[in-house]
Design an enzyme around this catalytic site. Sequence first.
Site, PDB file in Angstrom:
ATOM      1  N   SER A 150      25.774  30.810  45.623  1.00  0.00           N
ATOM      2  CA  SER A 150      25.270  32.104  45.178  1.00  0.00           C
ATOM      3  C   SER A 150      24.059  32.515  46.034  1.00  0.00           C
ATOM      4  O   SER A 150      24.154  32.550  47.255  1.00  0.00           O
ATOM      5  CB  SER A 150      24.931  32.053  43.689  1.00  0.00           C
ATOM      6  OG  SER A 150      24.719  33.340  43.171  1.00  0.00           O
ATOM      7  N   ASP A 311      35.999  34.339  40.698  1.00  0.00           N
ATOM      8  CA  ASP A 311      34.650  34.877  40.921  1.00  0.00           C
ATOM      9  C   ASP A 311      34.756  36.358  41.267  1.00  0.00           C
ATOM     10  O   ASP A 311      35.222  36.724  42.337  1.00  0.00           O
ATOM     11  CB  ASP A 311      33.983  34.095  42.059  1.00  0.00           C
ATOM     12  CG  ASP A 311      32.541  34.519  42.327  1.00  0.00           C
ATOM     13  OD1 ASP A 311      32.073  35.499  41.717  1.00  0.00           O
ATOM     14  OD2 ASP A 311      31.881  33.859  43.155  1.00  0.00           O
ATOM     15  N   HIS A 344      32.066  33.033  38.630  1.00  0.00           N
ATOM     16  CA  HIS A 344      31.034  32.744  39.623  1.00  0.00           C
ATOM     17  C   HIS A 344      30.361  31.402  39.373  1.00  0.00           C
ATOM     18  O   HIS A 344      29.994  30.694  40.315  1.00  0.00           O
ATOM     19  CB  HIS A 344      30.001  33.870  39.614  1.00  0.00           C
ATOM     20  CG  HIS A 344      28.952  33.745  40.666  1.00  0.00           C
ATOM     21  ND1 HIS A 344      29.238  33.801  42.016  1.00  0.00           N
ATOM     22  CD2 HIS A 344      27.602  33.553  40.576  1.00  0.00           C
ATOM     23  CE1 HIS A 344      28.125  33.659  42.713  1.00  0.00           C
ATOM     24  NE2 HIS A 344      27.125  33.499  41.867  1.00  0.00           N
TER      25      HIS A 344
END
EC number: 2.3.1.31
Length: 371
Positions: A150, A311, A344
């Site tokens: 991320s 995601d 995610h």
Amino acid sequence: MSVSIVREQSITISDGIRLDSGRILAPITIAYETYGTLNTDASNAILVEHAWTGSAHLAGKQSENDTKPGWWDAIVGPGRLLDTDRYFVICSNVIGSCFGSTGPASINPKTGKRYNLTFPVITIRDMVRAQKLLIEMLGIRRLLSVMGGSMGGMQTLEWITQYPDAIASAVLLATTPRPSPLAISMNAIARWSIFNDPTWRKGEYKNNPKDGLALARAIGHITFLSDESMQAKFGRKFSARDGQFDFFGQFEVERYLDYNGYSFVSRFDANSFLYLAKALDLYDVSWGYESMAEAFARVSAPLQFFAFSSDWLYPPGQTEEMVSCLRKLGKEVEYHLISSSYGHDAFLLEHEAFSPLVKRFLDAAYAKGGQ
């Protein structure tokens, strides 16, 4: 085996750093934790980058009374993916955050008061610029690897493009070369939630604006999940304590978001949330270059990318765009699409799915002695 009790350390750099905005932020303090032992030629160091609301507390506990270990505890320790009998693992808190590194909640030495909104806008590149100084002060010339998911993946992208000679490999998970309009929109709504809390007081609050920050966190948390994972976890169940015809009755998913939002308020600063959201939205790996290809032309280390099928915040296509660009440039790059229903957050929750692949990749880098 997990690591034992760890302690947070910090360094202060009196001269600070020049930011991408042109402003000087000085002094800066960087909080960090280390695990394992640095070898004699400093060739076994792995830097792990945290995500948006993470901290330097990667693994283990900071005291016997801690109820929760670090945020990626499952992969750090003797015999684990980041084997502390082999590697010297480092995790630092990014500047702009609120877990020991200089951020808007820090005291401005010029005024003796909290920076609050006088804190300068920072970028992901600024965060990595500060980390580079930390690594140098630890006596490390070249990192065996940098690894992050991320926002941590964005930091890793900056390492491979800004300091290509300082790393021997990199692992990037669930990241993006630039946040999409959808991602920026979700962050904008989260920001408005804080701005519209009357207790925020344009950043000059005494106590965290709890309602605004809780709502902002709940909005962000939705983007970390997936429809499939939410269906499996909650379905359409009502809370056992709430009747279906109670006007304020809640679905289980509402109670979950409420709990996660308000529990977040006790551990994170609202202004830091805003500054880091701004840094995320501003991020573009090609900033300062003519194109992504020009930025990636600087890459010299082998790279390993992971994307996760469910995601929708940073979907696989965004990783595949980077991989395609790198391959056209003749760079050494692996790409793995992991089938997952966790959205995610899969990079944090499903380490078993990628750990064998990362282990092989790191073993190869280690066998080369970090060269």
